[in-house]
Structures are given as C-alpha cells and as structure tokens.
Motif scaffolding. Sequence first.
Motif: not given
Lengths: 268, 282
Positions: A163, A166, A170, A180, A261, A263, B119-123, B128, B132, B163, B165, B176, B179
């Motif tokens: 991450l 990533m 970006y 973030r 967020w 789970p 590789r997504l931001l889980p939060w 959003a 990115v 989300w 998840s 992805a 993005r």
Amino acid sequence: MSLIDSISLPRSVRLPRLDGLVQWIVPLAIIAIWQVACVTGFVPTRVLPAPSDVALAGWKLLLSGELVRNIWVSFWRASIGFLIGGSIGFAFGLANGLSQLSAKLTDTTLQMVRNVPHLALIPLVILWFGIDESAKLFLVALGVFFPIYLNTLHGIRTVDPQLIEMGRIYGMTDGELFRRVIFPGALPSIFVGIRFALGIMWLTLIVAETIAASSGLGYMAMQAREFMLIDVVVLSILIYALLGKLADSASRVLERLTLSWHPAFQKR
Amino acid sequence: MQTALRTSLPETELASRASFAPHARVAREERQEERRVQTTGLPLSIRGLRKSFGDNEVLRGIDLHIPAGQFVAIVGKSGCGKSTLLRLIAGLEKIDAGSIGFGQDVQPEDIRVMFQEPRLLPWARVLANVEVGLGRDRASKDAHARAEKALTEVGLADKRDQWPSVLSGGQKQRVALGRALVSRPRVLAFDEPLGALDALTRISMQRLLERVWRDQGFTAILVTHDVSEAVALADRVLVIEEGRIAHDVVVSAARPRQRGSAELAGLEGSILSHLLSADDRT
C-alpha cells in the motif's frame, strides 16, 4: 486482543434486541447469589457484607458528597496521567516506526526500562515527589506509556508495504502518505494499545492511591479498612470494576466509530 | 556454458522470426498506421537495458521499440525478468544501464501500473480509492466527477460508497483499474493483473481491459504467465528468456477476437513450445 475477540465471536451467537442485555446476566446472577448467601447466613457479614449493605453504604457516601468527590479526583488523575503517558508513548511510537535513526537511538533503552515493573518505583517516586498529585500522575503516565508505545510502533511497522508503494506511485507526499495510508493502517493496533493501557491506568492509580494519597478511591478504601468499614471497602472494589468497564466501553465506541471500514466492525 | 548460450541465442531468434510468417509483419505495420491516428498513447524506446539485484543479473540488455498505442504482452517463465522490465518501465526500480524513453517529457500521471493485488486502501470508500489515482489533481474541484466517470467505465458506479472489504476479488480489481484509468494515463503497465482471479472473472476482465484500451488508446504493456491471455489481448507478444527478448511475435488476428479460434490457438501453441523448448535446453 479486543480485535481478536470480536473477530472470533460468531455472529449467530449475538441475539437481536437482547444483545445489550445478555452481557449483564452473569454479573447480576453473581450479585443475586451473593445476596442470598449473606441473608441466609451462609457467608458471615463480617467477612463479606451483603450487596444491599454495600448499596446502603454507597448511598450514604453519595449523600455526604464524599463518594462523588473521591471518584472525581481519581478520574481526573487517571485521565491526565493517561493523556500525558499516552501522548508521549504515541509520539515515540510514531518516531521509531517512521525513522530508523530514532528507533536505533531509543528503542533499546525503552525496552530495558519497560522490563522494570513500574510499581517498583513507588518508593523512589514518593522520595522524589512526596505524596502530592505529581507522584500519581507520574506513575500512571509511566504505566500507560509502554502499551501505547509498543502497539503504535507495531502498527506502523506492519502497515502493508504494497500500500505504501501504491501511495508513492500515485504521487502522495510524505504527509499524505502518513495521513491516508500509514496512520489508518496502524489504527487497529493503536486501539489494542489503548485498551491495554486503560487497564494499567486503573491498576497503577489504585495502588498509588492506597499507598500514598489523601483523597481518591484508593484512599477511601484504605481509610475504610482503618475503621473496619468492610462495606465501604467492597463498595470501592465494585466501583473500580464499573470504572474499568466504562473506560473499556468508551474505547470500544471510539474504535467502532473510527474503524467502521474494518470487516470486524461492519454491521450486516 | 555461458558463452555457448550467448552464441546460440541469435540463431534461435532468427529462427523464430522466420517461423512467425513474414505476412504478419506487414499486417502489423498497417495496424500501427491505423492506430497512430487515434492514439493518446506514448511510444516507448528501450535501449541496452540492464538490471541486477546483487550478483543476479535479471535483465541482460533489452532493446525494444513499442509504437504509441500498441498492446504488448510480455510472457516468460517465472524469474525470467518480465516483472522487473515492467517495474523499470513504470519507474519503480532504478535502471543500472541503458535507457527508457517515451519520446517526450512525461508526468507521473501519464504512466500508471496495475498489480496482481488490487492494493486498495481498506479504510477509504470505493470512490475515494479511485480519486487516489488522480495524483496531484486529487484536490481539484472536478476530482469527484472524474472519479465517478472512471468508476462508470469499469462498471462499478453503484458501488461508489462501499468499503473495499465487501467487494469480490474481480470487483476490487476493477476498482484498481478505475484508479489507474482516472488520470487518463498514456502508458498503462499491467503486472499479472488477473493472476488471482477465477477463470470466468478473468475472461470478463480481459474483455474490459481490451475495451478500455480501445476506447482510450493508451500504450498497454501486460506482463502475464498466461499465454492464451497474451495472444487474446495483445498486438504483439514478447517472450523473455534469461533476461533477453528471445522472441517477438506479432498477433495479427482481427478484433474483436474469437476466443479459442484456430488462429489464436496455433499461435499460442507455438509460443508455448518455445517456452518449453527453452526448458529442455537447460
């Protein structure tokens, strides 16, 4: 620890509507059995006063204002000590998680200090600070520091490097990357640290207040022991249990708000 | 051993060029002309590219020209250096020797990578996460609108407030892709983007990749271990062996391509036999 608890709990066990009540069944049952045991004389009230007597003692102390004053003093000490120790621990956790240099410089020292039981410092702390507020705040802050430090550090170090890559691809700046990616990624671990720290916070405070204080819940319990007021002693212990539960619930609410967020915190 | 291999390589290269029919070469040049008119992609020229990790020389001199807007697939056995080549093109690793040029100065937003993991931001919610991808334009006023448009392109407009998840593997990979697309890149590099998906999801994702490539005209570089995927999607398949381009195969089949057609199957078979024969030599 808390995270694991809530993950491993199967969803089907949670009953709808009764959800909030189920957890109180066991404490209430214990109080009921205790009351019966005292009333029937199975347990002599000199050893353990009945819950009704404890409630009565609580009511008297409440009316005199003594109870509220002592709870308030303890609560204030706990919060300030927690804030001081927590922020220092958080700051060190951040610094050592983000900077190799800082980690090399301080981590070994902190790990050595961590292995000293902080309550062993009480004699020294009394010599340094006497029995005024700063002694209690120092001990609470010291106790709270380590769980928050360790878990913040662990949280930051275990953020998924993919991450972070990533984020860099970006075009995130260092500040954005922290805000973030790194901080949100470390947050579940930080909360584990907070909940451990809350437990240590009460423990430290009560021990410090029983040994060297002129107010607060620990002091109230010690005074009661001097005068053989066993109902007040038991009352103090029950209040500790309630305050501990309250602190834990507060951190759970905060967890649920900020980790929606995750789970494990999603409502189905 | 080493020298024997080196001298033997040009021969096999020649042989492969001959076996993949001269008429394909003509067809490719025509196609390039046709695409050059509408493409927004950038051409790529790679010269003498080398890369080592410690003592291990992964890329041993790559020379390659990719015309603007071409869809190139790179195949090879694991460890042959295909992912390293892609990471060098995307600027994720430092070049040891040689050069990679895009024909002009490029902005970071012009080149995007999509990985095997989403590789997504889980939060962060889906929208959003797509934002990115805007890079430095994240703070601009139309960021929302652009992200929503990209999300619509990948067919997930209705998931914008979810989300990550709760999404399936294929849906995550589509986010992805959204993005990666949102900044309108001119080169898009895919590092086995469909490797972790089940067979059906993979086929629908391949269609989606082909569609967005045709719509947007970026230069696409796809690293894959799946030769049938390579011949189904690409204009040109590069086979990498031991850090060099061993074969450069043109796929001239018309689009949209018929999966499992005799033409593609024949091409797939001959590329596979090259990969396997390299196995026998060692």
